[in-house]
Design an enzyme around this catalytic site. Structure first.
Site, PDB file in Angstrom:
ATOM      1  N   ASP A 151       0.811  -1.056  -0.441  1.00 53.10           N
ATOM      2  CA  ASP A 151       0.055  -0.666  -0.085  1.00 53.10           C
ATOM      3  C   ASP A 151       0.869   0.892  -0.085  1.00 53.10           C
ATOM      4  O   ASP A 151       2.098   1.177   0.969  1.00 53.10           O
ATOM      5  CB  ASP A 151      -0.764  -0.143   1.494  1.00 53.10           C
ATOM      6  N   VAL A 186      -9.701   7.205 -19.628  1.00 54.00           N
ATOM      7  CA  VAL A 186      -8.814   6.353 -20.128  1.00 54.00           C
ATOM      8  C   VAL A 186     -10.347   5.215 -19.171  1.00 54.00           C
ATOM      9  O   VAL A 186     -10.287   5.372 -18.055  1.00 54.00           O
ATOM     10  CB  VAL A 186      -7.655   5.693 -19.753  1.00 54.00           C
ATOM     11  N   GLU A 203     -10.929   0.327 -14.579  1.00 52.44           N
ATOM     12  CA  GLU A 203     -11.785   1.153 -13.482  1.00 52.44           C
ATOM     13  C   GLU A 203     -11.771   2.034 -12.022  1.00 52.44           C
ATOM     14  O   GLU A 203     -11.941   2.398 -11.696  1.00 52.44           O
ATOM     15  CB  GLU A 203     -11.102  -0.611 -12.416  1.00 52.44           C
ATOM     16  N   PHE A 204     -10.838   2.832 -12.924  1.00 51.73           N
ATOM     17  CA  PHE A 204     -10.839   4.271 -12.717  1.00 51.73           C
ATOM     18  C   PHE A 204     -12.089   5.030 -12.138  1.00 51.73           C
ATOM     19  O   PHE A 204     -12.763   5.264 -11.068  1.00 51.73           O
ATOM     20  CB  PHE A 204     -10.346   5.311 -13.310  1.00 51.73           C
ATOM     21  N   TYR A 214      -9.011  15.822  -6.251  1.00 50.55           N
ATOM     22  CA  TYR A 214      -7.921  14.562  -7.454  1.00 50.55           C
ATOM     23  C   TYR A 214      -7.043  15.742  -8.202  1.00 50.55           C
ATOM     24  O   TYR A 214      -6.029  15.576  -8.086  1.00 50.55           O
ATOM     25  CB  TYR A 214      -9.452  13.666  -8.056  1.00 50.55           C
ATOM     26  N   ASN A 243       2.457   4.370 -10.626  1.00 55.82           N
ATOM     27  CA  ASN A 243       0.365   4.407 -11.425  1.00 55.82           C
ATOM     28  C   ASN A 243      -0.250   4.483 -10.212  1.00 55.82           C
ATOM     29  O   ASN A 243      -1.428   4.553 -10.535  1.00 55.82           O
ATOM     30  CB  ASN A 243       0.626   3.335 -11.933  1.00 55.82           C
ATOM     31  N   LYS A 257      -3.489  15.583  -8.919  1.00 53.38           N
ATOM     32  CA  LYS A 257      -2.670  15.441 -10.752  1.00 53.38           C
ATOM     33  C   LYS A 257      -1.307  16.961 -10.592  1.00 53.38           C
ATOM     34  O   LYS A 257      -0.326  17.102 -10.930  1.00 53.38           O
ATOM     35  CB  LYS A 257      -3.337  14.865 -11.719  1.00 53.38           C
TER      36      LYS A 257
HETATM   37  P1  NDP Z   1      -7.380   1.703 -11.986  1.00 49.18           P
HETATM   38  O1  NDP Z   1      -8.229   2.040 -11.318  1.00 49.18           O
HETATM   39  O2  NDP Z   1      -7.651   0.254 -12.956  1.00 49.18           O
HETATM   40  O3  NDP Z   1      -5.984   0.828 -11.210  1.00 49.18           O
HETATM   41  C1  NDP Z   1      -5.570   2.286 -10.053  1.00 49.18           C
HETATM   42  C2  NDP Z   1      -4.368   0.628  -9.351  1.00 49.18           C
HETATM   43  O4  NDP Z   1      -4.006   1.793  -8.358  1.00 49.18           O
HETATM   44  C3  NDP Z   1      -4.787  -0.578  -9.031  1.00 49.18           C
HETATM   45  O5  NDP Z   1      -4.178  -1.209  -9.335  1.00 49.18           O
HETATM   46  C4  NDP Z   1      -4.414  -0.548  -7.522  1.00 49.18           C
HETATM   47  O6  NDP Z   1      -3.971  -2.067  -7.361  1.00 49.18           O
HETATM   48  C5  NDP Z   1      -3.839   0.824  -7.853  1.00 49.18           C
HETATM   49  N1  NDP Z   1      -3.791   1.668  -6.480  1.00 49.18           N
HETATM   50  C6  NDP Z   1      -5.005   2.597  -6.016  1.00 49.18           C
HETATM   51  N2  NDP Z   1      -4.316   3.094  -4.328  1.00 49.18           N
HETATM   52  C7  NDP Z   1      -3.258   2.082  -4.100  1.00 49.18           C
HETATM   53  C8  NDP Z   1      -2.638   2.044  -2.919  1.00 49.18           C
HETATM   54  N3  NDP Z   1      -3.137   2.891  -2.200  1.00 49.18           N
HETATM   55  N4  NDP Z   1      -1.528   1.201  -2.738  1.00 49.18           N
HETATM   56  C9  NDP Z   1      -0.826   1.019  -3.971  1.00 49.18           C
HETATM   57  N5  NDP Z   1      -2.031   0.761  -5.474  1.00 49.18           N
HETATM   58  C10 NDP Z   1      -3.142   1.297  -5.062  1.00 49.18           C
HETATM   59  O7  NDP Z   1      -7.005   2.996 -12.633  1.00 49.18           O
HETATM   60  P2  NDP Z   1      -6.038   3.708 -13.347  1.00 49.18           P
HETATM   61  O8  NDP Z   1      -5.600   2.249 -14.181  1.00 49.18           O
HETATM   62  O9  NDP Z   1      -7.345   4.212 -14.694  1.00 49.18           O
HETATM   63  O10 NDP Z   1      -5.307   4.094 -12.661  1.00 49.18           O
HETATM   64  C11 NDP Z   1      -4.096   4.360 -13.009  1.00 49.18           C
HETATM   65  C12 NDP Z   1      -3.068   5.489 -12.495  1.00 49.18           C
HETATM   66  O11 NDP Z   1      -3.267   5.935 -14.036  1.00 49.18           O
HETATM   67  C13 NDP Z   1      -3.557   6.324 -11.960  1.00 49.18           C
HETATM   68  O12 NDP Z   1      -2.892   7.114 -11.033  1.00 49.18           O
HETATM   69  C14 NDP Z   1      -5.028   7.198 -11.729  1.00 49.18           C
HETATM   70  O13 NDP Z   1      -5.093   8.831 -11.513  1.00 49.18           O
HETATM   71  C15 NDP Z   1      -4.261   7.873 -13.460  1.00 49.18           C
HETATM   72  N6  NDP Z   1      -4.845   8.371 -13.923  1.00 49.18           N
HETATM   73  C16 NDP Z   1      -6.794   7.920 -14.758  1.00 49.18           C
HETATM   74  C17 NDP Z   1      -6.386   8.240 -16.150  1.00 49.18           C
HETATM   75  C18 NDP Z   1      -8.428   7.316 -16.033  1.00 49.18           C
HETATM   76  O14 NDP Z   1      -8.957   8.069 -16.998  1.00 49.18           O
HETATM   77  N7  NDP Z   1      -8.770   6.122 -15.704  1.00 49.18           N
HETATM   78  C19 NDP Z   1      -7.330   9.606 -16.650  1.00 49.18           C
HETATM   79  C20 NDP Z   1      -5.585  10.463 -15.885  1.00 49.18           C
HETATM   80  C21 NDP Z   1      -4.710   9.671 -15.115  1.00 49.18           C
HETATM   81  P3  NDP Z   1      -4.731  -2.048  -5.712  1.00 49.18           P
HETATM   82  O15 NDP Z   1      -6.143  -1.867  -5.932  1.00 49.18           O
HETATM   83  O16 NDP Z   1      -4.417  -3.511  -5.812  1.00 49.18           O
HETATM   84  O17 NDP Z   1      -3.754  -1.285  -4.533  1.00 49.18           O
HETATM   85  C1  8X3 Z   2      -9.054  10.853 -14.765  1.00 51.82           C
HETATM   86  C2  8X3 Z   2      -8.993  11.593 -16.243  1.00 51.82           C
HETATM   87  O1  8X3 Z   2     -10.756  13.591 -16.671  1.00 51.82           O
HETATM   88  O2  8X3 Z   2     -11.731  12.167 -15.366  1.00 51.82           O
HETATM   89  O3  8X3 Z   2      -7.503  11.790 -14.415  1.00 51.82           O
HETATM   90  O4  8X3 Z   2      -9.929  13.692 -15.028  1.00 51.82           O
HETATM   91  S1  8X3 Z   2     -10.188  12.860 -15.877  1.00 51.82           S
END
Ligand code: NDP
Ligand code: 8X3
Length: 253
Positions: free
Chosen positions: A60, A186, A189-190, A153, A87, A157
């Site tokens: 974590d 993207v 699971e975001f 959020y 990430n 960033k």
């Molecule tokens: P997901 O929710 O699919 O993946 C997020 C990952 O972060 C998971 O693998 C999760 O793993 C991990 N995570 C979350 N909290 C913790 C923690 N406390 N410790 C360790 N791992 C953690 O989302 P995305 O792949 O989309 O997101 C990845 C990154 O990209 C993030 O930083 C997000 O802000 C950024 N991003 C995403 C966008 C989007 O639209 N999807 C756009 C711009 C940026 P686990 O829960 O197993 O720990």
């Molecule tokens: C996640 C992209 O546009 O939902 O960072 O904030 S947005």
């Protein structure tokens, strides 16, 4: 172009979304992987799939002592990390600032800012000592362009953006590179995480438009980390063709 053969990449949040896509693509290119995240079952399933040597660290990123002790104890041949993909991160809720949850705000700050800093600080001295390394931070367009409910959020960033640039300033003269990748929408699971498991609400975010997918971002990250050693991509901002500025400006069909 540099090869990933023989290089070690550590990915935080490797068990889902962009982190998982990076692991799969880096593996195809021959990297050794350190897969970290909180959900061990996800990491184990991924490790079984990648087909390259990999090491799992259940981590974590919010735990400073957990990060420090786990990353100090990486076994050979995974201890010398060449590529760090910071990430792990999340958005929680879309409530306006006056009613948003303070707990959610703290979780985002602890994960997206503090966690990223802990992991970076743990691995950076080794990279500088070896005069080799690349840190890729996951920023977001939300760090540049405000939108309603993006309050903390987006601010986390913006922190990632400025921390990346300041890191780069400290590293001038070394062969350690820093890139801030800033995607728009993207589909991962975001949004499910943002809306606390409400899949219907999450699906609506991408309804009628073509979002980016995690593999698009992995592809960009691979491009960044395989440039010749003297080339540093500072910031990469990327959106779906269907997205304008802010999630309210989406072309839906
Ligand atoms: P997901 O929710 O699919 O993946 C997020 C990952 O972060 C998971 O693998 C999760 O793993 C991990 N995570 C979350 N909290 C913790 C923690 N406390 N410790 C360790 N791992 C953690 O989302 P995305 O792949 O989309 O997101 C990845 C990154 O990209 C993030 O930083 C997000 O802000 C950024 N991003 C995403 C966008 C989007 O639209 N999807 C756009 C711009 C940026 P686990 O829960 O197993 O720990
Ligand atoms: C996640 C992209 O546009 O939902 O960072 O904030 S947005």
């Amino acid at each position: 172009m540099q090869s990933l053969q023989g290089r070690t990449a550590l990915i935080t949040g490797a068990g889902a979304g962009i982190g998982e896509a990076c692991a799969l693509l880096f593996a195809k290119e021959g990297a050794r992987l350190v897969l970290t995240g909180r959900r061990r079952d996800r990491l184990e399933a991924l490790a079984a799939k990648v087909g390259v040597p990999s090491h799992i660290v259940e981590l974590d990123v919010r735990s400073r002592s957990g990060v420090e002790s786990a990353l100090a104890a990486l076994p050979a041949p995974f201890a010398e990390v060449d590529i760090l993909v910071n990430n792990a991160g999340l958005g929680l809720g879309l409530e306006p600032a006056q009613s948003a949850s303070m707990d959610d705000w703290e979780t985002m700050i602890d994960t997206n800012c503090k966690g990223l800093v802990y992991v970076t600080r743990a691995l950076l001295p080794g990279m500088v000592q070896r005069n080799r390394g690349h840190i890729v931070n996951m920023g977001s367009i939300a760090g540049t362009f405000p939108y309603p409910g993006g309050n903390v959020y987006g601010a986390t960033k913006a922190f990632v953006h400025q921390f990346s640039q300041n890191l780069k300033s400290d590293l001038v003269g070394t062969r350690v590179r820093v890139t801030d990748v800033e995607p728009g929408m993207v589909e991962t699971e975001f949004s499910i995480v943002r809306f606390r498991g409400d899949a219907e609400r999450a699906n609506k975010v991408y309804e009628g438009m073509e979002p980016l997918v995690a593999a698009d971002i992995a592809d960009i990250i691979l491009f960044c980390v395989t440039r010749p050693a003297h080339v540093n991509l500072n910031v990469v901002e990327v959106m779906p063709a269907d997205q304008g500025f802010g999630p309210t400006l989406v072309k839906r069909r």
